[in-house]
Design a protein around this motif. Sequence first.
Motif, PDB file in Angstrom:
ATOM      1  N   LYS A  31       0.743  -1.088   0.293  1.00 28.19           N
ATOM      2  CA  LYS A  31      -0.087  -0.010  -0.118  1.00 28.19           C
ATOM      3  C   LYS A  31       0.981   1.213  -0.130  1.00 28.19           C
ATOM      4  O   LYS A  31       0.611   2.018  -0.705  1.00 28.19           O
ATOM      5  CB  LYS A  31      -0.766   0.074   1.200  1.00 28.19           C
ATOM      6  N   ALA A  33       4.087   1.342  -1.050  1.00 30.84           N
ATOM      7  CA  ALA A  33       4.685   1.610  -2.328  1.00 30.84           C
ATOM      8  C   ALA A  33       3.718   2.195  -3.229  1.00 30.84           C
ATOM      9  O   ALA A  33       4.368   2.972  -4.275  1.00 30.84           O
ATOM     10  CB  ALA A  33       5.343   0.241  -2.751  1.00 30.84           C
ATOM     11  N   LYS A  34       2.791   1.889  -3.519  1.00 30.74           N
ATOM     12  CA  LYS A  34       1.634   2.212  -4.385  1.00 30.74           C
ATOM     13  C   LYS A  34       1.493   3.762  -4.345  1.00 30.74           C
ATOM     14  O   LYS A  34       1.241   4.456  -5.011  1.00 30.74           O
ATOM     15  CB  LYS A  34       0.292   1.567  -4.283  1.00 30.74           C
ATOM     16  N   ARG A  36       3.521   5.658  -2.892  1.00 32.07           N
ATOM     17  CA  ARG A  36       4.930   6.458  -3.361  1.00 32.07           C
ATOM     18  C   ARG A  36       4.759   6.806  -4.728  1.00 32.07           C
ATOM     19  O   ARG A  36       5.181   7.549  -5.676  1.00 32.07           O
ATOM     20  CB  ARG A  36       6.124   5.822  -2.740  1.00 32.07           C
ATOM     21  N   GLU A  37       4.419   5.603  -5.532  1.00 35.29           N
ATOM     22  CA  GLU A  37       4.434   5.469  -6.840  1.00 35.29           C
ATOM     23  C   GLU A  37       3.516   6.532  -7.544  1.00 35.29           C
ATOM     24  O   GLU A  37       3.696   7.273  -8.512  1.00 35.29           O
ATOM     25  CB  GLU A  37       3.926   4.045  -7.240  1.00 35.29           C
ATOM     26  N   MET A  38       2.392   6.680  -6.776  1.00 30.28           N
ATOM     27  CA  MET A  38       1.440   7.698  -7.317  1.00 30.28           C
ATOM     28  C   MET A  38       2.278   9.182  -7.305  1.00 30.28           C
ATOM     29  O   MET A  38       1.842  10.104  -8.174  1.00 30.28           O
ATOM     30  CB  MET A  38       0.275   7.801  -6.383  1.00 30.28           C
ATOM     31  N   SER A  40       5.345   9.532  -7.272  1.00 26.50           N
ATOM     32  CA  SER A  40       6.261  10.002  -8.260  1.00 26.50           C
ATOM     33  C   SER A  40       5.912  10.180  -9.560  1.00 26.50           C
ATOM     34  O   SER A  40       6.396  10.887 -10.440  1.00 26.50           O
ATOM     35  CB  SER A  40       7.222   8.346  -8.215  1.00 26.50           C
ATOM     36  N   GLU A  41       4.738   9.464  -9.975  1.00 21.97           N
ATOM     37  CA  GLU A  41       4.259   9.420 -11.474  1.00 21.97           C
ATOM     38  C   GLU A  41       3.710  11.257 -11.419  1.00 21.97           C
ATOM     39  O   GLU A  41       3.859  11.767 -12.638  1.00 21.97           O
ATOM     40  CB  GLU A  41       2.934   8.731 -11.595  1.00 21.97           C
ATOM     41  N   ASP A  42       3.295  11.698 -10.444  1.00 20.41           N
ATOM     42  CA  ASP A  42       2.769  13.071 -10.283  1.00 20.41           C
ATOM     43  C   ASP A  42       4.062  14.092 -10.641  1.00 20.41           C
ATOM     44  O   ASP A  42       4.041  15.092 -11.465  1.00 20.41           O
ATOM     45  CB  ASP A  42       2.160  13.482  -8.907  1.00 20.41           C
ATOM     46  N   LYS A  72      -5.163  12.609  -4.092  1.00 24.92           N
ATOM     47  CA  LYS A  72      -3.809  12.486  -3.308  1.00 24.92           C
ATOM     48  C   LYS A  72      -4.187  12.582  -1.740  1.00 24.92           C
ATOM     49  O   LYS A  72      -3.419  11.943  -1.039  1.00 24.92           O
ATOM     50  CB  LYS A  72      -2.766  13.508  -3.999  1.00 24.92           C
ATOM     51  N   LYS A  75      -5.513   9.604  -0.315  1.00 23.87           N
ATOM     52  CA  LYS A  75      -4.873   8.253  -0.325  1.00 23.87           C
ATOM     53  C   LYS A  75      -3.962   8.625   0.808  1.00 23.87           C
ATOM     54  O   LYS A  75      -3.642   7.633   1.441  1.00 23.87           O
ATOM     55  CB  LYS A  75      -4.041   8.529  -1.964  1.00 23.87           C
TER      56      LYS A  75
END
Length: 142
Positions: A31, A33-34, A36-38, A40-42, A72, A75
Motif C-alpha cells: 500500500k 509503495a503504491k 509513493r508510486e502515485m 512519483s508519477e505526479d 492524493k 490516499k
Amino acid sequence: MKIAFKELRKTPFEIKASIKNLKKTYKIQLKLAKLREMFSEDVLDTVDQEVEKTEEEQLKEEIAENQRNITKTEKVMEGLDSIVEYVVDMLKLKESEADKLEELSQEDVMAIAQRLNMRLMGMSEAEVEQALNSDDDDEGLE
C-alpha cells in the motif's frame, strides 16, 4: 518475539512471526509503495510544457489538478489510517495505547511501523538498529 516501543508502553510487546502477520506486513508495504508510486508519477507529469492554452483549457486543467490533489490527500489519509491500523493490530494495542500512537508525529509512527516490519521479516534488533542508523547517515546526501 518481543519488541519494545517505549513511546507506547514500558513493557515489550509480544508478537508472533506468523505467516498471517507477515502477510499483513507485506500488505501495508505494498500500500505504501503504491502511494509513493502515485506521487512519483505526479512529479513526472509536471514537466513544463510551453504550449499556449485557451482560458477554457486552463480552467479544465485547474479542475483536473484540484481533483488530483483531492485524490492524493484522500490516499495519504488512507495510508496513515492503514499504518495506524497495522500497528494497532500487530501490537494488539489497548485503546489508551492506540491513542498514544495517534498522538505521535507521522515520522514517529512510520518509524514504529518500519521497525515492526523489519523485525517480522526476521531481522534482529541489532540489524534493525544498524539499518535505521545507516538510513539516517544517508539523509541529505542527494
